[in-house]
Enzyme design. Structure first.
Site, PDB file in Angstrom:
ATOM      1  N   GLU A 123       0.981   5.255   1.960  1.00  0.00           N
ATOM      2  CA  GLU A 123       1.478   6.394   1.189  1.00  0.00           C
ATOM      3  C   GLU A 123       0.305   7.238   0.700  1.00  0.00           C
ATOM      4  OE1 GLU A 123       5.372   5.719  -0.908  1.00  0.00           O
ATOM      5  OE2 GLU A 123       4.210   6.403  -2.610  1.00  0.00           O
ATOM      6  N   HIS A 170       2.534 -18.199  14.765  1.00  0.00           N
ATOM      7  CA  HIS A 170       3.697 -18.578  15.567  1.00  0.00           C
ATOM      8  C   HIS A 170       4.615 -17.382  15.753  1.00  0.00           C
ATOM      9  CE1 HIS A 170       2.559 -22.831  15.207  1.00  0.00           C
ATOM     10  NE2 HIS A 170       1.998 -22.372  14.108  1.00  0.00           N
ATOM     11  N   LYS A 195      13.514  12.339  -0.034  1.00  0.00           N
ATOM     12  CA  LYS A 195      14.454  12.351  -1.161  1.00  0.00           C
ATOM     13  C   LYS A 195      15.347  13.596  -1.080  1.00  0.00           C
ATOM     14  CE  LYS A 195      11.558   9.779  -4.448  1.00  0.00           C
ATOM     15  NZ  LYS A 195      10.792   9.790  -5.692  1.00  0.00           N
TER      16      LYS A 195
HETATM   17  O1  PA5 Z   1       3.837   5.587  -5.226  1.00  0.00           O
HETATM   18  C1  PA5 Z   1       4.707   6.402  -5.484  1.00  0.00           C
HETATM   19  O2  PA5 Z   1       4.471   7.421  -6.134  1.00  0.00           O
HETATM   20  C2  PA5 Z   1       6.139   6.182  -5.058  1.00  0.00           C
HETATM   21  O3  PA5 Z   1       6.260   5.143  -4.138  1.00  0.00           O
HETATM   22  C3  PA5 Z   1       6.997   5.880  -6.282  1.00  0.00           C
HETATM   23  O4  PA5 Z   1       6.507   4.744  -6.924  1.00  0.00           O
HETATM   24  C4  PA5 Z   1       8.467   5.656  -5.902  1.00  0.00           C
HETATM   25  O5  PA5 Z   1       8.972   6.792  -5.220  1.00  0.00           O
HETATM   26  C5  PA5 Z   1       9.316   5.395  -7.150  1.00  0.00           C
HETATM   27  O6  PA5 Z   1       9.187   6.466  -8.043  1.00  0.00           O
HETATM   28  P1  PA5 Z   1       9.601   6.337  -9.546  1.00  0.00           P
HETATM   29  O7  PA5 Z   1       8.730   5.338 -10.204  1.00  0.00           O
HETATM   30  O8  PA5 Z   1       9.420   7.718 -10.098  1.00  0.00           O
HETATM   31  O9  PA5 Z   1      11.041   5.892  -9.578  1.00  0.00           O
END
Ligand code: PA5
Length: 529
Positions: free
Chosen positions: A324, A353, A457
């Site tokens: 990410e 395995h 999203k």
């Molecule tokens: O690393 C990130 O920013 C994302 O993976 C968020 O953690 C994820 O989308 C969840 O977001 P939030 O904590 O606002 O619910």
């Protein structure tokens, strides 16, 4: 080119990075970088370390979102760029400790007695860190509260967790985590959990806390409904680097994990990895090796292979942290670069395995990162055969697989740690956080935003909007059956036929708002039930 054992040993001696303050060793000898590699990379890595120093002082390191990046302050609040931030970090840590103590002592209890379980509801950066740490540092014999997780909006997945908690929700504390406070999966998990508590005759608010940004939708719900407490999240901490904020520390403290050990490990690692001499800096070495192995464009995947069950979720945690952060279309100048570094893995020797066959003999599109843990277990081990314990076998399988990969020309790095203590887990978290930041500088991208996640999203919100239109349209035309194309046209969205088909088949399979009148598959016609 494969080195002879003597040359390999000499490379090992030359390049082995021993970090006694961290208990960490990094072996890069099985990465075939040429002798002049470090000299060539000296300027870029120096710049990356300088960028990191500026970031730690509070520079805007996330330019797209105009945000500071402050996860390093979480384990050394005195480094924060303002007194207010220092105060809020220290205050939050204190309130986590005080809250956990009240829960453990039973001063704050559920309707059926002292809390015994914690149901963590979150996703992405608000779940993966807590899950990794819960598995790495928890133990069924010593956990003060047993952790459970909702990390998706899959109803069946939630039912499975709720079945484990059947009859025990009155002693289960729900911890709802969302930095933004508006993530649908987490909101749905909270709504489903609340409904389960209510079905059990329990007041959800008296069993719930939230960790979220001030004023978010989740924060407003928690305050309006009188939840037990709220804990803050700040815009200067990214989701995937939030494990050492309340996001990770509160669930861990509730479980009975030594959060001060975690913080101490991360703090010590931060100190060691601020070292401007890149040859002595394990985070810089990791970033440089990633750069060499993937030619600075992620051309090879990283397979994470810890030989320890407790570290099983490390690869999942790193998958998010790395992919990410680094998986970006544009660089910092807006040029299309499609960067990234793919991560997968599980644990050894289990994976020997499974996919290790392909690693050794198949497509050579990866490098491995082995994690070797020296301590086998608490207490002594029996011999499973003369002169050998189960742990000796685990160690033997690690060394054997590493050699086998090397002999077939597959490079690897090895991180050696003494144990899986809270300190060591803190070291690993901080090490990879910094390696990701340094690598991002080497490839000139913003590691701290996630436009792709936001796009997903938005697309999902569009699908749910179309679903509502379909159900409303069919309900307004009772008795009229539509083919997929006819329905998409009637809604004024002929280009959305495939999505209309997917929505109708899903709703029909669940008996909600749509039924299949005739035909099946693509020839199906749909109408209101
Ligand atoms: O690393 C990130 O920013 C994302 O993976 C968020 O953690 C994820 O989308 C969840 O977001 P939030 O904590 O606002 O619910």
């Amino acid at each position: 080119m494969i080195a002879t054992p003597a040359i390999l040993w000499s490379r090992f001696r030359r390049h082995y990075l021993d970090c006694p303050a961290l208990g960490l060793g990094l072996d890069v000898s099985r990465v075939p970088f040429p002798d002049d590699f470090h000299a060539k990379m000296e300027r870029p890595i120096r710049k990356a370390l300088a960028d990191m120093a500026a970031l730690e002082k509070g520079a805007i390191a996330n330019p797209d979102e105009q945000r500071m990046v402050g996860h390093y302050w979480l384990r050394n609040a005195g480094l924060a760029p303002s007194k207010d931030i220092t105060k809020v970090i220290e205050g939050t840590l204190e309130s986590i400790g005080a809250f956990a103590t009240r829960i453990h002592r039973g001063d704050l209890a559920g309707a059926a007695g002292p809390f015994r379980n914690v149901l963590v509801i979150g996703i992405g950066g608000s779940a993966l860190g807590p899950q990794f740490v819960a598995k790495a540092l928890g133990h069924p014999r010593s956990d003060k509260l047993t952790p459970y997780f909702f990390d998706n909006t899959d109803p069946d997945g939630m039912d499975q967790v709720l079945a484990l908690l059947e009859g025990r929700l009155g002693q289960t504390l729900a911890v709802v985590i969302s930095k933004s406070g508006g993530t649908p999966e987490t909101r749905n998990g909270m709504v489903e959990a609340r409904a389960s508590y209510e079905r059990a005759g329990l007041n959800f608010a008296a069993h719930a806390v939230a960790i979220t940004g001030e004023g978010s939708a989740l924060h407003q719900t928690a305050v309006a409904d009188g939840w037990l407490q709220t804990f803050p999240m700040w815009d200067w901490v990214g989701g995937r680097t939030s494990e050492l904020s309340a996001v990770g520390l509160l669930p861990a403290a509730l479980q009975g994990i030594d959060i001060h050990g975690l913080l101490a490990g991360a703090r010590a690692c931060d100190e060691a990895t601020r070292n401007p001499v890149s040859r002595e800096n394990p985070a810089a070495q990791l970033a440089l090796m990633w750069y060499f192995l993937g030619e600075g464009r992620g051309s090879k995947d990283m397979v994470v292979l810890p030989y320890k069950d407790r570290l099983e979720l490390l690869s999942k945690y790193l998958q998010q942290l790395v992919m990410e952060s680094l998986g970006k279309e544009l660089d910092l100048d807006g040029k299309v670069v499609h960067q990234g570094l793919a991560v997968y893995g599980n644990k050894g020797s289990t994976d020997q395995h499974a996919y290790v066959q392909q690693l050794r003999d198949g497509v050579a599109n990866f490098f491995a990162v082995f994690i070797e843990v020296l301590k086998d277990r608490e207490g002594s081990s029996i011999e499973v055969e003369a002169g050998a314990t189960s742990g000796d076998f685990l160690s033997g399988f690690f060394l054997g697989t590493r050699s086998a990969l090397y002999e077939s020309g597959r490079p690897s790095l090895t991180l050696t740690v003494p144990d899986t203590s809270a300190f060591t887990i803190g070291v690993l978290i901080a090490l990879f956080e910094r390696a990701v930041g340094l690598y991002a500088s080497l490839i000139h991208i913003n590691a701290y935003h996630q436009p792709g996640v936001e796009a997903g999203k938005k697309a999902a919100a569009g699908v749910l909007g179309l679903q509502r239109k379909i159900v409303a349209h069919l309900a307004a035309q009772p008795g009229t059956a539509y083919t997929t194309e006819a329905l998409a046209s009637a809604l004024g969205q002929p280009d959305a036929a495939e999505t209309v088909f997917k929505i109708c088949t899903h709703l029909a399979a669940n008996g909600r708002g749509v039924r299949t009148v005739s035909g099946s598959g693509l020839s199906a016609t749909f109408q209101a039930p």
